[in-house]
Design a protein around this motif. Structure first.
Motif, PDB file in Angstrom:
ATOM      1  N   GLY A  88      -6.402  17.913  14.692  1.00 11.74           N
ATOM      2  CA  GLY A  88      -5.732  18.509  15.831  1.00 11.74           C
ATOM      3  C   GLY A  88      -4.247  18.590  15.583  1.00 11.74           C
ATOM      4  N   PRO A  89      -3.457  18.907  16.638  1.00 11.52           N
ATOM      5  CA  PRO A  89      -2.014  18.959  16.483  1.00 11.52           C
ATOM      6  C   PRO A  89      -1.474  17.630  15.975  1.00 11.52           C
ATOM      7  N   GLY A  90      -0.786  17.663  14.884  1.00 10.10           N
ATOM      8  CA  GLY A  90      -0.268  16.446  14.282  1.00 10.10           C
ATOM      9  C   GLY A  90      -1.292  15.677  13.489  1.00 10.10           C
ATOM     10  N   GLY A  91      -2.552  16.154  13.481  1.00  9.17           N
ATOM     11  CA  GLY A  91      -3.605  15.421  12.800  1.00  9.17           C
ATOM     12  C   GLY A  91      -3.393  15.313  11.313  1.00  9.17           C
ATOM     13  N   GLU A  92      -2.934  16.412  10.694  1.00  9.19           N
ATOM     14  CA  GLU A  92      -2.705  16.379   9.253  1.00  9.19           C
ATOM     15  C   GLU A  92      -1.628  15.362   8.901  1.00  9.19           C
ATOM     16  N   GLU A  93      -0.556  15.325   9.697  1.00  5.61           N
ATOM     17  CA  GLU A  93       0.510  14.363   9.432  1.00  5.61           C
ATOM     18  C   GLU A  93       0.004  12.942   9.631  1.00  5.61           C
ATOM     19  N   GLN A  94      -0.779  12.738  10.697  1.00  7.81           N
ATOM     20  CA  GLN A  94      -1.315  11.396  10.946  1.00  7.81           C
ATOM     21  C   GLN A  94      -2.247  10.978   9.822  1.00  7.81           C
ATOM     22  N   ARG A  95      -3.106  11.903   9.377  1.00  4.44           N
ATOM     23  CA  ARG A  95      -4.019  11.576   8.287  1.00  4.44           C
ATOM     24  C   ARG A  95      -3.232  11.239   7.031  1.00  4.44           C
ATOM     25  N   ASP A  96      -2.152  11.993   6.791  1.00  4.54           N
ATOM     26  CA  ASP A  96      -1.332  11.735   5.608  1.00  4.54           C
ATOM     27  C   ASP A  96      -0.706  10.346   5.668  1.00  4.54           C
ATOM     28  N   TRP A  97      -0.110  10.007   6.832  1.00  2.00           N
ATOM     29  CA  TRP A  97       0.546   8.705   6.941  1.00  2.00           C
ATOM     30  C   TRP A  97      -0.455   7.563   7.020  1.00  2.00           C
ATOM     31  N   MET A  98      -1.611   7.783   7.666  1.00  6.09           N
ATOM     32  CA  MET A  98      -2.640   6.754   7.675  1.00  6.09           C
ATOM     33  C   MET A  98      -3.090   6.459   6.247  1.00  6.09           C
ATOM     34  N   GLY A  99      -3.255   7.529   5.453  1.00  8.20           N
ATOM     35  CA  GLY A  99      -3.630   7.344   4.057  1.00  8.20           C
ATOM     36  C   GLY A  99      -2.560   6.618   3.268  1.00  8.20           C
ATOM     37  N   ARG A 100      -1.298   6.985   3.507  1.00  8.65           N
ATOM     38  CA  ARG A 100      -0.193   6.331   2.787  1.00  8.65           C
ATOM     39  C   ARG A 100      -0.116   4.843   3.129  1.00  8.65           C
ATOM     40  N   ILE A 101      -0.223   4.544   4.419  1.00  9.01           N
ATOM     41  CA  ILE A 101      -0.060   3.154   4.838  1.00  9.01           C
ATOM     42  C   ILE A 101      -1.253   2.308   4.415  1.00  9.01           C
ATOM     43  N   SER A 102      -2.479   2.817   4.618  1.00  9.36           N
ATOM     44  CA  SER A 102      -3.646   2.046   4.185  1.00  9.36           C
ATOM     45  C   SER A 102      -3.651   1.891   2.670  1.00  9.36           C
ATOM     46  N   GLY A 103      -3.205   2.942   1.948  1.00 10.60           N
ATOM     47  CA  GLY A 103      -3.096   2.831   0.499  1.00 10.60           C
ATOM     48  C   GLY A 103      -2.057   1.796   0.080  1.00 10.60           C
ATOM     49  N   ALA A 104      -0.926   1.768   0.805  1.00 17.12           N
ATOM     50  CA  ALA A 104       0.107   0.786   0.490  1.00 17.12           C
ATOM     51  C   ALA A 104      -0.371  -0.639   0.725  1.00 17.12           C
ATOM     52  N   ILE A 105      -1.185  -0.841   1.775  1.00 11.89           N
ATOM     53  CA  ILE A 105      -1.728  -2.174   2.038  1.00 11.89           C
ATOM     54  C   ILE A 105      -2.671  -2.591   0.927  1.00 11.89           C
ATOM     55  N   LYS A 106      -3.602  -1.697   0.571  1.00  7.48           N
ATOM     56  CA  LYS A 106      -4.600  -2.033  -0.440  1.00  7.48           C
ATOM     57  C   LYS A 106      -3.979  -2.243  -1.813  1.00  7.48           C
ATOM     58  N   GLU A 107      -2.942  -1.451  -2.125  1.00  5.82           N
ATOM     59  CA  GLU A 107      -2.343  -1.502  -3.452  1.00  5.82           C
ATOM     60  C   GLU A 107      -1.160  -2.464  -3.530  1.00  5.82           C
ATOM     61  N   GLY A 108      -0.890  -3.205  -2.468  1.00  4.32           N
ATOM     62  CA  GLY A 108       0.192  -4.192  -2.486  1.00  4.32           C
ATOM     63  C   GLY A 108       1.576  -3.582  -2.447  1.00  4.32           C
ATOM     64  N   ARG A 109       1.696  -2.349  -1.915  1.00 10.86           N
ATOM     65  CA  ARG A 109       3.010  -1.695  -1.862  1.00 10.86           C
ATOM     66  C   ARG A 109       3.698  -1.882  -0.513  1.00 10.86           C
ATOM     67  N   LEU A 110       2.983  -2.433   0.440  1.00  9.04           N
ATOM     68  CA  LEU A 110       3.595  -2.846   1.703  1.00  9.04           C
ATOM     69  C   LEU A 110       3.986  -4.304   1.543  1.00  9.04           C
ATOM     70  N   PHE A 111       5.235  -4.649   1.814  1.00 13.94           N
ATOM     71  CA  PHE A 111       5.681  -6.017   1.551  1.00 13.94           C
ATOM     72  C   PHE A 111       6.742  -6.436   2.556  1.00 13.94           C
ATOM     73  N   LEU A 112       7.029  -7.730   2.571  1.00 13.62           N
ATOM     74  CA  LEU A 112       7.998  -8.302   3.493  1.00 13.62           C
ATOM     75  C   LEU A 112       9.267  -8.705   2.763  1.00 13.62           C
ATOM     76  N   MET A 113      10.379  -8.569   3.473  1.00 13.89           N
ATOM     77  CA  MET A 113      11.662  -9.088   3.000  1.00 13.89           C
ATOM     78  C   MET A 113      12.206 -10.027   4.077  1.00 13.89           C
ATOM     79  N   TYR A 114      13.160 -10.840   3.682  1.00 20.39           N
ATOM     80  CA  TYR A 114      13.655 -11.897   4.563  1.00 20.39           C
ATOM     81  C   TYR A 114      15.182 -11.896   4.538  1.00 20.39           C
ATOM     82  N   GLN A 115      15.798 -11.805   5.727  1.00 15.74           N
ATOM     83  CA  GLN A 115      17.251 -11.865   5.819  1.00 15.74           C
ATOM     84  C   GLN A 115      17.653 -13.134   6.565  1.00 15.74           C
ATOM     85  N   PRO A 116      18.476 -13.969   5.938  1.00 19.67           N
ATOM     86  CA  PRO A 116      18.869 -15.226   6.597  1.00 19.67           C
ATOM     87  C   PRO A 116      19.642 -14.985   7.883  1.00 19.67           C
ATOM     88  N   ILE A 117      19.430 -15.852   8.844  1.00 19.12           N
ATOM     89  CA  ILE A 117      20.243 -15.942  10.052  1.00 19.12           C
ATOM     90  C   ILE A 117      21.024 -17.238   9.911  1.00 19.12           C
TER      91      ILE A 117
END
Length: 540
Positions: A285-314
């Motif tokens: 639907g409207p925006g569906g292609e973009e959502q599918r693209d980003w869902m694929g990117r994000i789920s791929g990043a999770i599975k492939e270890g490309r989503l990660f955390l950084m830490y900034q001291p307070i």
């Protein structure tokens, strides 16, 4: 015999006896794959050179989703497995006789399915004709599964079989049809899938898959399998008409998911042609292609270890001991380049994926904090929560379930909500803050730009910290008017109770002025930039 050949030989034995088999020759994929697919039994060769059986078994038992999974270990006499007795582990001799292997797999699989089935009986009962969960039991099982899932998201298949809805059919014959279709459906399910019957006679399936191509393929397999059910002996020679609508499943929104899947089936029936479709929220639907693209990117990043955390001291300006870090989400593209937050978080928020990311961050940060506290007992993580999570009625329950899974002292964790979220959903924000505080964890209001509405709400909010927005700290050294306002603001905030964090500190002069204003805690790239590494050389 080479390991791969032996693996295929064992798989062939089991497939020949009617079992569905997934083979993995890389032990590194075992935990992720088993947690996602939830098999009935795990068969493991203790002699595989890439893995140490005791270590792998310990990792399996440490994973909550796999803690009760039956394991069959194939071991030769020379394998030493003294630590693997009991606990749902059975050791079979190598080489293993086909009858012994198949019998052991079937016995353990039956026991596992009985355990899964008991959850349905605990809630209510099964549909008498199909043996599947009734709609009430299905909803409770799915909500439980979503609460245990770090991402808190999955997919719902609404499977409509037109022949089951014919009005001229006797109830006995309809029941026999349901049983036949339920058997065909069960053959397509993974151990982690949940199947039920809707009140209108449609089948419901919850799947943890979020990979869209795999999800669509699964839906087509279901449609094909049910479409091939033979009905001649039941007095009806026509092929069934099967439609599958696939919708997004989220905690607290299951009824909407069922209605979305049903709407897709209605459209498919009206249009003719294709009988499987993903709901527009997933694709089409409207925006569906973009959502599918980003869902694929994000789920791929999770599975492939490309989503990660950084830490900034307070950092404390008052000489406090202890470590404080704000947890920040980052993502690498497929070429290894780190994306700035505005390059993906904005799209994720716009497309409704921020709740998925929130749950990933919270679960990963809490597990990391659990390990960090063993090394540095006075560490505290500040974890951001998006407006979508605050507004999500199922998030608080999910968060409590997640906190129960880890050994983290409440004082070592602070959850942050932005001022913008407070102004948009003030009641939900206050409710979540109170629930977090009641559990003993810290609370913070971040990106605080001192809107008059926010200042008016501060005295009634259960806050431990207020973090000042960039607009209040930028160019502080060259703006005397802002310095005067800062001193007045600090006094007003402090009178309501919370400690103050000045974010986005840019230079030494501003740092000095903040210290003169008696602000205790500061954060910013001038103080220290975010890093994957924590102090003292540890990285999570």
């Amino acid at each position: 015999m080479p390991i791969r050949c032996a693996l295929e030989r064992l798989a062939g034995m089991l497939r020949g006896s009617g079992c569905h088999v997934r083979t993995l020759d890389d032990p590194g994929l075992l935990l992720e794959t088993a947690a996602e697919e939830q098999p009935d039994v795990l068969v493991f060769d203790a002699g595989i050179p890439e893995a140490d059986a005791p270590t792998l078994m310990r990792l399996i038992r440490d994973e909550p989703a796999l803690a009760q999974l039956p394991v069959l270990l194939l071991a030769a006499e020379e394998d030493r497995l003294p630590v693997l007795t009991g606990g749902g582990v059975e050791v079979l001799p190598k080489p293993t006789a086909p009858g012994l292997l198949v019998g052991a797999v079937r016995a353990h699989a039956a026991g596992q399915r009985r355990r899964h089935g008991s959850a349905i009986r605990d809630f209510t009962h099964r549909d008498a004709s199909s043996g599947l969960a009734t709609v009430e039991a299905f909803r409770k099982l799915v909500e439980t599964a979503l609460a245990r899932n770090d991402a808190g998201i999955g997919a719902l298949l609404y499977v409509a079989v037109d022949n089951l809805l014919q009005g001229d059919m006797s109830e006995l014959r309809r029941a026999r049809w349901r049983a036949r279709f339920a058997d065909a459906l069960d053959d397509q399910l993974l151990g982690s899938d949940i199947a039920g019957m809707n009140a209108d006679g449609a089948f419901l399936v919850f799947a943890r898959r979020v990979d869209l191509p795999k999800l669509e393929s699964f839906a087509r397999d279901v449609a094909y399998a049910l479409g091939c059910v033979t009905l001649d002996e039941l007095g009806h020679g026509n092929r069934p008409s099967v439609y599958v609508g696939v919708a997004r499943a989220e905690s607290g929104m299951l009824e909407q998911s069922v209605e979305a899947g049903k709407a897709v089936c209605v459209a498919l029936r009206r249009e003719g042609g294709d009988r499987v479709r993903l709901h527009p929220v997933l694709a089409g639907g409207p925006g569906g292609e973009e959502q599918r693209d980003w869902m694929g990117r994000i789920s791929g990043a999770i599975k492939e270890g490309r989503l990660f955390l950084m830490y900034q001291p307070i950092t404390s300006l008052a000489g406090d001991h202890g470590e404080r870090y704000e947890v920040l989400l980052r993502m690498r593209d497929t070429e290894g380049r780190t994306l700035l937050p505005e390059q993906f978080l904005g799209a994720a928020t716009r497309l409704g994926l921020d709740r998925l990311l929130d749950r990933w961050v919270v679960s990963r940060a809490l597990r990391g904090l659990e390990g960090r506290l063993k090394e540095q007992g006075d560490t505290c993580f500040f974890i951001k929560l998006s407006g979508a999570s605050v507004a999500d009625p199922g998030f608080a329950e999910w968060l409590e379930a997640m906190l129960a899974k880890v050994s983290v002292q409440p004082r070592s964790c602070v959850f942050e909500i932005s001022e913008a979220t407070l102004l948009v959903v003030p009641r939900r924000t206050e409710q979540l803050l109170r629930r977090v505080r009641a559990a003993g964890y810290g609370t913070a209001l971040e990106h605080f730009a001192a809107a008059e509405e926010s200042l008016a709400l501060l005295p009634n909010l259960p806050l431990d910290y207020v973090k000042l927005d960039r607009s209040l700290t930028a160019n502080l050294a060259t703006n005397p008017g802002r310095q005067n306002w800062m001193r007045e603001l600090v006094h007003r905030i402090r009178s309501t109770g919370p400690r103050i964090i000045a974010g986005y500190v840019e230079d030494a002069q501003s740092l000095g002025l903040l210290w003169q204003a008696e602000i205790e805690l500061v954060q910013g790239n001038f103080v220290q930039q975010p890093d994957e590494w924590l102090h003292h050389g540890s990285m999570i």
